[in-house]
Design a protein around this motif. Structure first.
Motif, PDB file in Angstrom:
ATOM      1  N   ASN A  77      41.319  38.239  33.158  1.00 45.64           N
ATOM      2  CA  ASN A  77      40.237  37.259  32.925  1.00 45.64           C
ATOM      3  C   ASN A  77      39.216  37.257  34.065  1.00 45.64           C
ATOM      4  O   ASN A  77      38.759  38.320  34.444  1.00 45.64           O
ATOM      5  N   ALA A  78      38.892  36.093  34.621  1.00 47.47           N
ATOM      6  CA  ALA A  78      37.781  36.051  35.573  1.00 47.47           C
ATOM      7  C   ALA A  78      38.156  36.719  36.900  1.00 47.47           C
ATOM      8  O   ALA A  78      39.150  36.360  37.531  1.00 47.47           O
ATOM      9  N   VAL A  79      37.356  37.707  37.301  1.00 48.65           N
ATOM     10  CA  VAL A  79      37.612  38.461  38.535  1.00 48.65           C
ATOM     11  C   VAL A  79      36.314  38.667  39.324  1.00 48.65           C
ATOM     12  O   VAL A  79      36.188  39.629  40.081  1.00 48.65           O
ATOM     13  N   GLY A  80      35.362  37.738  39.146  1.00 50.44           N
ATOM     14  CA  GLY A  80      34.050  37.909  39.782  1.00 50.44           C
ATOM     15  C   GLY A  80      34.039  37.746  41.285  1.00 50.44           C
ATOM     16  O   GLY A  80      33.111  38.185  41.949  1.00 50.44           O
ATOM     17  N   GLY A  81      35.047  37.138  41.872  1.00 51.37           N
ATOM     18  CA  GLY A  81      35.062  36.938  43.326  1.00 51.37           C
ATOM     19  C   GLY A  81      36.428  37.289  43.876  1.00 51.37           C
ATOM     20  O   GLY A  81      37.018  38.279  43.452  1.00 51.37           O
ATOM     21  N   SER A  98      45.957  33.485  25.794  1.00 52.25           N
ATOM     22  CA  SER A  98      45.422  33.050  27.078  1.00 52.25           C
ATOM     23  C   SER A  98      44.526  34.111  27.708  1.00 52.25           C
ATOM     24  O   SER A  98      43.806  33.829  28.665  1.00 52.25           O
ATOM     25  N   LEU A  99      44.599  35.337  27.170  1.00 51.95           N
ATOM     26  CA  LEU A  99      43.791  36.431  27.729  1.00 51.95           C
ATOM     27  C   LEU A  99      42.555  36.715  26.880  1.00 51.95           C
ATOM     28  O   LEU A  99      41.785  37.613  27.186  1.00 51.95           O
ATOM     29  N   LYS A 100      42.362  35.918  25.821  1.00 51.59           N
ATOM     30  CA  LYS A 100      41.207  36.179  24.942  1.00 51.59           C
ATOM     31  C   LYS A 100      39.898  35.770  25.601  1.00 51.59           C
ATOM     32  O   LYS A 100      38.845  36.286  25.275  1.00 51.59           O
ATOM     33  N   GLN A 101      39.975  34.797  26.483  1.00 50.64           N
ATOM     34  CA  GLN A 101      38.785  34.322  27.183  1.00 50.64           C
ATOM     35  C   GLN A 101      39.268  33.689  28.483  1.00 50.64           C
ATOM     36  O   GLN A 101      40.443  33.391  28.616  1.00 50.64           O
ATOM     37  N   THR A 102      38.340  33.514  29.434  1.00 43.85           N
ATOM     38  CA  THR A 102      38.728  32.826  30.663  1.00 43.85           C
ATOM     39  C   THR A 102      38.962  31.351  30.350  1.00 43.85           C
ATOM     40  O   THR A 102      38.176  30.726  29.633  1.00 43.85           O
ATOM     41  N   ASN A 103      40.059  30.815  30.865  1.00 46.92           N
ATOM     42  CA  ASN A 103      40.369  29.399  30.667  1.00 46.92           C
ATOM     43  C   ASN A 103      39.985  28.645  31.936  1.00 46.92           C
ATOM     44  O   ASN A 103      40.685  28.741  32.953  1.00 46.92           O
TER      45      ASN A 103
END
Ligand code: FRU
Length: 507
Positions: free
Chosen positions: A217-221, A278-283
């Motif tokens: 999921n979110a890995v921007g930072g 839970s991996l379909k979108q960032t929660n």
């Protein structure tokens, strides 16, 4: 006492240090009838610095008492040789660590030691400059004073050999007892790699790596401050595991920096396996800009979870216009898992102490603004309303009579989103990215929407629906921005119920 906390912007019912800089909540533990809040603290100033563990206690999560600094940066205030970064605390009731004396079981804190300079430690272990390692400390007086385990620290010197280049990005152990496997578990972040390392131990001193999780999921930072805990689903026998992870920057869409995501899945004592759902979108745990490093209390029954987060953002945290303190904690939030639209979702409900308030009902509110008989800056307001012809409906808080300053919180029926607009909320010029509008997806129920708005002297925390979304944002309005209004855009809104309460100070 309360009269010491009347400075401009001083939160009244959110925890703040009396003075100086604070960031992440640490070592949250309920023990012997007392909630302990430790937190990242610089005893030397109002920006990040000589990181130590500050301390406060509460018997109800709604009123707090300051305690002396629990772990002070080694060498402070002269030359600092070790800082105490984020971590967690547990009650070692069976004295697995051997720190207990007689019948007295220890509390054990596991945290990241940050070493500004290369050095050889009392344990004989050597560290490089800027290294991050995991250490422990114990308390034999129920959490009030702490002794670092100097003969053994750090208990986890380095990340595993394949990640040897990550020794400066290895931090924030989230430790808990896993009864089914009779082991301590510690979840530690490899921040740059967006990985969580899962270790097990029998004594909190010797740790064995058993699995990894991420990146997902979110890995921007960078990934920071991970934790893992079970929760019942829909209040019945079944339970799921929740992994919470801080992310900085790369937070929710449209926010300037830090954010917190979660995963729902299973944990078998070694491996965390996220549900495919839970991996379909960032929660996102919160869709606003000011909710970071969320941590839950240890020491409560496994059916009860309460989170506290740092109500600030690394993007501008060091320049918010408050003095002599900087940063507040979020309201404590009770967590539960509920199946909503076929997805197991984390639901949050604030814990606070409010005065029985007033209620008001309208069959319909016309387009435009409707002044409320509701003034003040420390309010807990719940609004339920139903779609008719308007495109947006909501509440304007901490407004001036000419609307020059205002904070708009509402629901957009066309996009089905909850939003907080702080573009006119007062002082914002300390950082170019502070001003903004933040949104969270929220389905109405047959056209009906509920929003709960917590306003304090420098924040709004908004919960949508049953608490399946929240938006937290700091605001810095003028002292005389105290009016409240309803607003309805492009047409009337129907069947409106409002309940407003005054919230008691935490002090
Ligand atoms: C997160 C964080 C942690 C670290 C602490 C240092 O906000 O960067 O990763 O332990 O702050 O104060």
């Amino acid at each position: 006492s309360a009269q010491d906390y009347n400075e401009q912007y001083r939160p009244q019912y959110h925890f703040t240090p009396a003075k100086n800089w604070m960031n992440d909540p640490n070592g949250l533990i309920f023990h012997d009838g007392i909630y302990h809040l430790f937190y990242q603290y610089n005893p030397g100033g109002t920006t990040w610095g000589a990181m130590s563990w500050g301390h406060a206690t509460s018997s109800d999560l709604a009123h707090w008492e300051h305690q002396p600094v629990a772990l002070q940066a080694r060498g402070f205030p002269d030359e600092i040789t070790e800082m105490f970064f984020s971590g967690t605390a547990v009650a070692d009731v069976n004295n697995t660590s051997g720190f207990g004396i007689g019948d007295k079981a220890p509390l054990v804190a596991m945290y990241t030691s940050y070493y500004p300079q290369a050095q050889t430690l009392p344990s004989g272990k050597s560290v490089e400059a800027n290294q991050q390692s995991q250490s422990i400390a114990y308390s034999l007086d129920d959490g009030f004073t702490w002794t670092t385990y100097d003969e053994g620290n750090p208990v986890l010197l380095n990340p595993p050999p394949e990640y040897a280049d990550q020794i400066r990005e290895f931090r924030d152990p989230g430790v808990f007892w896993h009864a089914a496997s009779n082991k301590w578990i510690s979840v530690i972040s490899l921040a740059q790699l967006h990985k969580l390392l899962i270790y097990t131990s029998g004594d909190l001193k010797e740790w064995e790596l058993v699995s990894e999780f991420g990146p997902e999921n979110a890995v921007g930072g960078v990934w920071e401050c991970p934790s893992l805990f079970p929760l019942p689903v829909d209040g019945n026998g079944g339970s799921k595991w929740v992994a919470q992870v801080g992310l900085n920057p790369g937070g929710p869409p449209g926010t300037p920096g830090s954010g917190t995501q979660y995963f729902v899945g299973d944990f078998d004592g070694t491996t965390f396996t996220p549900d495919p759902e839970s991996l379909k979108q960032t929660n996102w745990l919160d869709w606003g800009p000011d909710f970071y490093a969320a941590l839950s209390f240890s020491g409560l029954p496994d059916t009860e979870r309460v989170d506290i987060a740092w109500m600030n953002n690394w993007k501008y945290g060091g320049v918010i216009p408050t003095d002599p303190w900087r940063s507040a904690m979020s309201i404590p939030r009770k967590l539960s898992l509920k199946t909503i639209d076929n997805t197991v979702t984390l639901v949050q409900s604030p814990v606070l102490d409010a005065e029985a308030g007033f209620t008001q009902h309208w069959d319909s509110v016309p387009a435009g603004t409707t002044k409320l008989n509701l003034t003040g800056k420390a309010l807990d307001t719940t609004l339920t309303f139903t779609k008719s012809e308007s495109t947006q409906f909501g509440i304007i808080v901490q407004a001036m009579a000419d609307f020059r300053e205002q904070t708009r919180i509402g629901y957009d029926f066309t996009t089905e989103q909850l939003f907080v607009n702080r573009t006119l909320s007062g002082v914002a010029d300390f950082d170019g990215s502070f001003s903004g509008v933040y949104s969270a997806p929220l389905a109405s129920r047959n056209g009906t929407v509920t929003i709960r708005v917590l306003t304090d002297w420098s924040s709004v925390e908004v919960f949508g629906g049953q608490g399946e979304v929240s938006i937290t944002a700091q605001i810095f309005p003028s002292a005389d921005a105290v009016e409240s209004y309803l607003f309805s855009m492009d047409g009337p809104t129907s069947i409106i119920d409002l309940e407003a309460k005054e919230v008691h100070s935490v002090w």
